[in-house]
Write an enzyme that holds these catalytic residues in place. Structure first.
Site, PDB file in Angstrom:
ATOM      1  N   ASP A  74       0.382  -1.072  -0.034  1.00  0.00           N
ATOM      2  CA  ASP A  74      -0.081   0.251  -0.278  1.00  0.00           C
ATOM      3  C   ASP A  74       0.889   0.941  -0.111  1.00  0.00           C
ATOM      4  OD1 ASP A  74      -2.345  -1.631  -0.573  1.00  0.00           O
ATOM      5  OD2 ASP A  74      -2.923  -1.050   2.259  1.00  0.00           O
ATOM      6  N   GLY A  75       1.831   1.137   0.389  1.00  0.00           N
ATOM      7  CA  GLY A  75       3.134   2.341   0.469  1.00  0.00           C
ATOM      8  C   GLY A  75       3.502   3.024  -0.714  1.00  0.00           C
ATOM      9  N   ASP A 179      -0.959  13.388  21.917  1.00  0.00           N
ATOM     10  CA  ASP A 179       0.867  12.740  20.236  1.00  0.00           C
ATOM     11  C   ASP A 179      -0.011  13.374  19.397  1.00  0.00           C
ATOM     12  OD1 ASP A 179       1.479  11.229  22.823  1.00  0.00           O
ATOM     13  OD2 ASP A 179       1.950   9.871  21.826  1.00  0.00           O
ATOM     14  N   TYR A 192      -3.727   4.529  10.041  1.00  0.00           N
ATOM     15  CA  TYR A 192      -3.262   4.982  10.229  1.00  0.00           C
ATOM     16  C   TYR A 192      -4.636   5.476  11.961  1.00  0.00           C
ATOM     17  CZ  TYR A 192       0.157   8.191  12.866  1.00  0.00           C
ATOM     18  OH  TYR A 192       0.525   8.393  14.323  1.00  0.00           O
ATOM     19  N   SER A 193      -5.125   5.516  10.493  1.00  0.00           N
ATOM     20  CA  SER A 193      -6.629   6.024  11.790  1.00  0.00           C
ATOM     21  C   SER A 193      -6.858   4.678  12.129  1.00  0.00           C
ATOM     22  CB  SER A 193      -7.685   6.493  10.770  1.00  0.00           C
ATOM     23  OG  SER A 193      -8.816   6.855  11.678  1.00  0.00           O
ATOM     24  N   LEU A 194      -7.518   3.999  11.539  1.00  0.00           N
ATOM     25  CA  LEU A 194      -7.726   2.421  12.265  1.00  0.00           C
ATOM     26  C   LEU A 194      -7.028   2.151  13.759  1.00  0.00           C
ATOM     27  CD1 LEU A 194      -9.606   0.469  12.136  1.00  0.00           C
ATOM     28  CD2 LEU A 194      -8.315  -1.028  10.646  1.00  0.00           C
TER      29      LEU A 194
END
Length: 294
Positions: A74-75, A179, A192-194
């Site tokens: 995915d990156g 953070d 990231y959200s998950l």
């Protein structure tokens, strides 16, 4: 047909699948162009037996390309988006990485998948993006001020929390002591959200999600909002600067800078084979519906 290929070559044994892909495409009546840096990496790898140095290369895409293949995880697709931008070229994600919510074509099925794609047995999934502008303007953002997954702010050079004052459509929402803070698209909701406790959102939903990162105020929870909203953030803390990320790209911004986050005026098109779906990918990647009691 004109096809571009891009990869980062980070994954073990991916040279085997690069070889398979290029061989499969060269058997068809298509023009193949490889991103210049990627071709250099390919030609340095001794495990790839065929010399592809005679293939044409590109450093920048234009509207003449029909498809853009991304080889990796995915990156790699997130990096591929910076080539495609607003050109409306469908991205074909071949997963040689691990999880692969975006790169859904499996490396073991490349030859079969190429035949299906060239016979147009696929659908296009349009994905919304976010854009980031700042007041005052920050030149570090440049023209790549967009993100397919998320825009996030994070603390820099400190273990102390930062305060993120958050406004939605000019109405004050709250100040997150945390953070950092993530503003995610539906596509980025599985990223990231998950991992920070955010919800999974179906890609076609007209929504964004605001997710705090390790909030100090425990009543802070992820919030889903309409994607026609404008989100303003103002960050302060013990350090004089903080980090703003757009997918994998990071900029340093000064405290009290206002971040203006909106929906982009273009979409990214991800190619999806006819027998694939987001729900099927969820079941497979998150192991939903599998009995693990044995």
């Amino acid at each position: 047909m004109k096809i571009g290929i891009y990869g980062q070559f980070y994954h073990e044994n991916s040279e085997t699948y690069i070889q398979t892909l290029i061989d499969a495409l060269q058997k068809k009546d298509v023009e193949v162009f490889i991103e210049e840096n990627f071709l250099e990496i390919i030609n340095r790898n001794q495990d790839i037996t065929k010399n592809f140095s005679k293939l044409a290369t590109f450093t920048k895409l234009d509207a003449s390309f029909d498809l853009f293949f991304s080889i990796g995880g995915d990156g790699t697709i997130l990096k591929a988006v910076t080539f495609v931008r607003d050109l409306n070229i469908p991205i074909v994600g071949i997963n040689t990485g691990r999880l692969g919510f975006l790169a859904t074509i499996q490396k073991e099925e490349i030859s079969e998948s190429i035949n299906l794609i060239l016979n147009k047995k696929y659908t296009i999934s349009e994905r919304s993006l976010l854009t980031l502008n700042t007041a005052p303007n920050n030149n570090e953002l440049g023209s790549l001020n967009f993100a397919l997954n998320e825009i996030a702010v994070n603390r820099k050079n400190t273990t102390s929390m930062i305060k993120v004052e958050t406004f939605v459509n000019d109405s004050y929402l709250t100040s997150y002591w945390s953070d950092g803070l993530i503003v995610s698209t539906p596509t980025g909701s599985t990223g990231y959200s998950l991992s920070c406790g955010g919800p999974i959102i179906e890609p076609s939903a007209n929504s964004f999600v605001i997710t705090p990162i390790a909030p100090h105020n425990l009543n802070a929870r992820p919030l889903v909002i309409p994607d026609n909203s404008t989100i303003n953030l103002k960050v302060s803390g013990r350090e004089t600067s903080f980090l703003a990320s757009m997918d994998s790209r990071i900029a340093t911004l000064e405290n009290e800078t206002t971040l203006i986050i909106k929906k982009a005026d273009f979409t990214i098109k991800l190619l999806q084979l006819n027998d694939d779906s987001f729900i099927k990918t969820l079941r497979k990647k998150l192991l939903w519906g599998e009995d693990k009691r044995n």
